[in-house]
Design a protein around this motif. Sequence first.
Motif, PDB file in Angstrom:
ATOM      1  N   SER A  60       0.841  -5.484  -3.344  1.00  0.00           N
ATOM      2  CA  SER A  60      -0.465  -5.206  -2.748  1.00  0.00           C
ATOM      3  C   SER A  60      -0.776  -3.724  -2.873  1.00  0.00           C
ATOM      4  O   SER A  60       0.094  -2.906  -3.199  1.00  0.00           O
ATOM      5  N   THR A  61      -2.028  -3.395  -2.599  1.00  0.00           N
ATOM      6  CA  THR A  61      -2.479  -2.008  -2.687  1.00  0.00           C
ATOM      7  C   THR A  61      -1.770  -1.144  -1.650  1.00  0.00           C
ATOM      8  O   THR A  61      -1.614  -1.536  -0.487  1.00  0.00           O
ATOM      9  N   CYS A  62      -1.366   0.022  -2.088  1.00  0.00           N
ATOM     10  CA  CYS A  62      -0.659   0.939  -1.189  1.00  0.00           C
ATOM     11  C   CYS A  62      -1.574   1.340  -0.032  1.00  0.00           C
ATOM     12  O   CYS A  62      -2.691   1.835  -0.267  1.00  0.00           O
ATOM     13  N   PRO A  63      -1.160   1.171   1.222  1.00  0.00           N
ATOM     14  CA  PRO A  63      -2.015   1.505   2.362  1.00  0.00           C
ATOM     15  C   PRO A  63      -2.162   3.004   2.599  1.00  0.00           C
ATOM     16  O   PRO A  63      -3.107   3.444   3.256  1.00  0.00           O
ATOM     17  N   THR A  64      -1.254   3.794   2.059  1.00  0.00           N
ATOM     18  CA  THR A  64      -1.291   5.241   2.284  1.00  0.00           C
ATOM     19  C   THR A  64      -2.329   5.925   1.402  1.00  0.00           C
ATOM     20  O   THR A  64      -3.129   6.743   1.861  1.00  0.00           O
TER      21      THR A  64
END
Length: 382
Positions: free
Chosen positions: A193-197
């Motif tokens: 998934s897309t990196c949340p940072t």
Amino acid sequence: MAKRDYYDVLGVAKSADAAAIKSAYRKLAIKYHPDKNPDDKEAEDKFKEAAEAYEILSNPEKRQRYDQFGHSGNSASGFGGGGMNMDDIFSQFGDIFGGGSPFESFFGGGSRSGGGRRVQRGSNLRIKVKLTLEEIAKGVEKKVKVNKQVHCHTCSGTGAKDKSAYHTCNTCGGSGSVRRVTNTILGQMQTTSTCPTCNGEGVEITSKCTTCKGEGLERGEETISINIPAGVSEGMQLSMSGKGNAAPRGGVPGDLIILVEEVQHETLKRDGINVIYDLYINFADAALGTSVEIPTIDGKAKIKIDPGTQGGKILRLKGKGVPEVNSYHKGDQLVYVNVWTPKAVSPEERSLLEKLKDSANFKPQPGKSEKSFFERIKEYFE
């Protein structure tokens, strides 16, 4: 090697609607995705071919030009429709998969650059270019100044105050995505998934640039050279890939859309690929014959008027019209002959005309008159 028909590439009919085109591309994108077919050049070529076909057929304006002109309608002189790179292709996936590409789960990110980083795309720009009939007939290079978003001169588009404030994301290691392993009854399942940072960008900014406030963009001006092919017409749109607004932090720039405007010629009128000129001659020249000089796209030309020429006759100058776009075929110049009748005459002229009107040659001869103006036009185009 000649390009394949875009409808054949996607396997859809020419009447296919937007939903059918999107569905066909989705299937091909998954089938030939590079992560699913590593080191397979043929699969990569088909992946790019499908993306190019979708880029054209999913855009109503580009599709209309393609249906009318074929591949030349969008790729003439470097305009649009070809040479897509992987960044261009992956930037489409947000639209194709509704903002959640299946590649985020299976291949490590949909819209990406390199190792799965999310790539932002700049917006398109639209400008109008005015062209004279001579420029349209011969093709022309136009240099235009475009006011648009460019990379910030202070941070070079990074959005960071300095180099130390711009670094690889510690969470994802610069990939733009994070992988998770989950234990299920079927065993371990790995998802991406897309990196949340960093929101998929692969980099972090700890201190924003004071000029652009972290956007990496500012207003600027660029002089762009546009090679316009011969034969374009009023309302036609051309596109230059990557010449639109810049995208933040090294993203894919948008396109420049050029709308063609024709400047009306003083004496010539355009009718498709043909050019029309209204020639006015006096009664004496029509009866006796003469030579006259007329304007053409290429300059002046002398034509012969035969004795006894009737008003409404159409003369044709072959090849003196406008070429078709990306074709060697050229139209003609049609000269419409109009016999000018004076509205007022002097006493001396009246006397001469009174003598002439009783002459047999000056009387209409039923059954021997030439065909009507509209009959001549019909015969010319048949």
